[in-house]
Structure formats: C-alpha cells, structure tokens
Design a protein around this motif. Sequence first.
Motif, PDB file in Angstrom:
ATOM      1  N   GLY A 135       0.884  -1.372   0.125  1.00 44.96           N
ATOM      2  CA  GLY A 135      -0.039  -0.057   0.293  1.00 44.96           C
ATOM      3  C   GLY A 135       1.026   1.216  -0.088  1.00 44.96           C
ATOM      4  O   GLY A 135       2.022   1.315  -0.672  1.00 44.96           O
ATOM      5  N   ASP A 136       0.425   2.241   0.713  1.00 40.90           N
ATOM      6  CA  ASP A 136       1.495   3.378   0.693  1.00 40.90           C
ATOM      7  C   ASP A 136       2.573   3.046   1.587  1.00 40.90           C
ATOM      8  O   ASP A 136       2.726   2.260   2.354  1.00 40.90           O
ATOM      9  CB  ASP A 136       0.392   4.539   1.507  1.00 40.90           C
ATOM     10  N   ALA A 137       3.468   3.856   1.457  1.00 40.64           N
ATOM     11  CA  ALA A 137       4.877   3.652   2.370  1.00 40.64           C
ATOM     12  C   ALA A 137       4.594   3.998   3.659  1.00 40.64           C
ATOM     13  O   ALA A 137       5.121   3.178   4.611  1.00 40.64           O
ATOM     14  CB  ALA A 137       5.918   4.574   1.588  1.00 40.64           C
ATOM     15  N   ASP A 138       3.810   4.914   4.017  1.00 40.29           N
ATOM     16  CA  ASP A 138       3.513   5.365   5.451  1.00 40.29           C
ATOM     17  C   ASP A 138       1.843   5.263   5.476  1.00 40.29           C
ATOM     18  O   ASP A 138       1.187   6.075   5.214  1.00 40.29           O
ATOM     19  CB  ASP A 138       3.702   6.768   5.765  1.00 40.29           C
ATOM     20  N   PRO A 139       1.249   4.158   6.047  1.00 41.01           N
ATOM     21  CA  PRO A 139      -0.185   3.981   5.972  1.00 41.01           C
ATOM     22  C   PRO A 139      -0.634   4.526   7.262  1.00 41.01           C
ATOM     23  O   PRO A 139      -1.958   4.977   7.270  1.00 41.01           O
ATOM     24  CB  PRO A 139      -0.135   2.483   6.574  1.00 41.01           C
TER      25      PRO A 139
END
Length: 194
Positions: A135-139
């Motif tokens: 997903g996103d690098a920083d969820p």
Amino acid sequence: MAGSNPRAARIAALIQRVIASSIERELHDKRLSNITITEVRVTNDLQIAKVYWTQYGHEGREQGERKRAQQALDQAKGHLRTLVGHKAGLRLTPQLQFVFDEVPGEAHEIEDILALARKRDEDLARARANAQYAGDADPYKHDDKPADDASDGFDDDDFGDDDFDDFDETDETDESADDTSADDTAPDDTDGRA
C-alpha cells in the motif's frame, strides 16, 4: 578411543595406522576401494578393538558398495589381526570388529542443509532489496492542519458542540441554586412575631 587407559589409546592409534596401510598395500580387493579408517577404539582390557570405517561410494549405489565392503573386511579380519600383531609386537592382539562410521555421512548432510539455508537467505535478501510496499509507504494518516492552540494540549476537534452546551447549562444551574440559598437565610415575617 574408548577408556582412560593410555596404553589402549596408543594401541588404538597403532591399529588404525596398520589397518589403513594394509588395506591400501596388501589387500588387493576391489570391494575395499575408497575405504577410510576413521577411528579405532580399544577397550581398557585390550581384548576388543572397534575399527570405524567409511567409504566414498558412487551416488545411488552406496548401500550395495557398503555391504560388499563390510563382507570384504569381515573376510580379511583374521589376516589384518595377524598383521597388527606382527607390526605392533603385541603378545595378545585385540579382536577386530569393523563398524561403519555414520558420522561423516551425517556431516555431509548437515553441510548440504547449511548450504541450502545460505542460498535461501541470499534469495530472501535479493527479494528484500527489490521489495515495495503493498500500500502506501506510510499507512498512518497525518493531518496537515496546524493546531489551534498548542498550549492547552487539546484541539478544538476533540470536543463537540454538545460538550460546550452541557458545560454552559451546569453553570446556570449553579447560579440559581445560590439565589435560593440566600432567600432561605432571610427572616420570615409570616410566623406572627415582629
């Protein structure tokens, strides 16, 4: 080398040298090719010598070659014992028992397992080097709004409008309670006394 008898240890080392050189130079038996004497253990009473051996066989035929080598060693047992007695100068030569040594084969298996584990670690390291996030690098969600007043430690969003309404109503109730208590302390003129 079994036991704590130093003489038994010396005789075991001598037996190992004599048997190894005799198999190589004097016994011309094809069944004994690629045989290595790994260890000899002599009992403290010098009656029995266990001779541990191993064989480097052809892949897929190890079991058959091992059985044939064991037969050849058993057949040559008397001749080897005579050679040991002559070369060692012993009055009583120990009986020889030939035992296949499983330890070198197990060591090779352990080495193969370790090599496989190292290969898997290298594959995993390569996979990690090219890995990307699913997903996103920083969820975690981050609000980009600045805080209203950082000094009180609370944001205005922490409280709803209903919370402020309840707070105001309790203040009005407290004031009306104070008014009634002041009236209760005033003298009452209705009891007929002046």
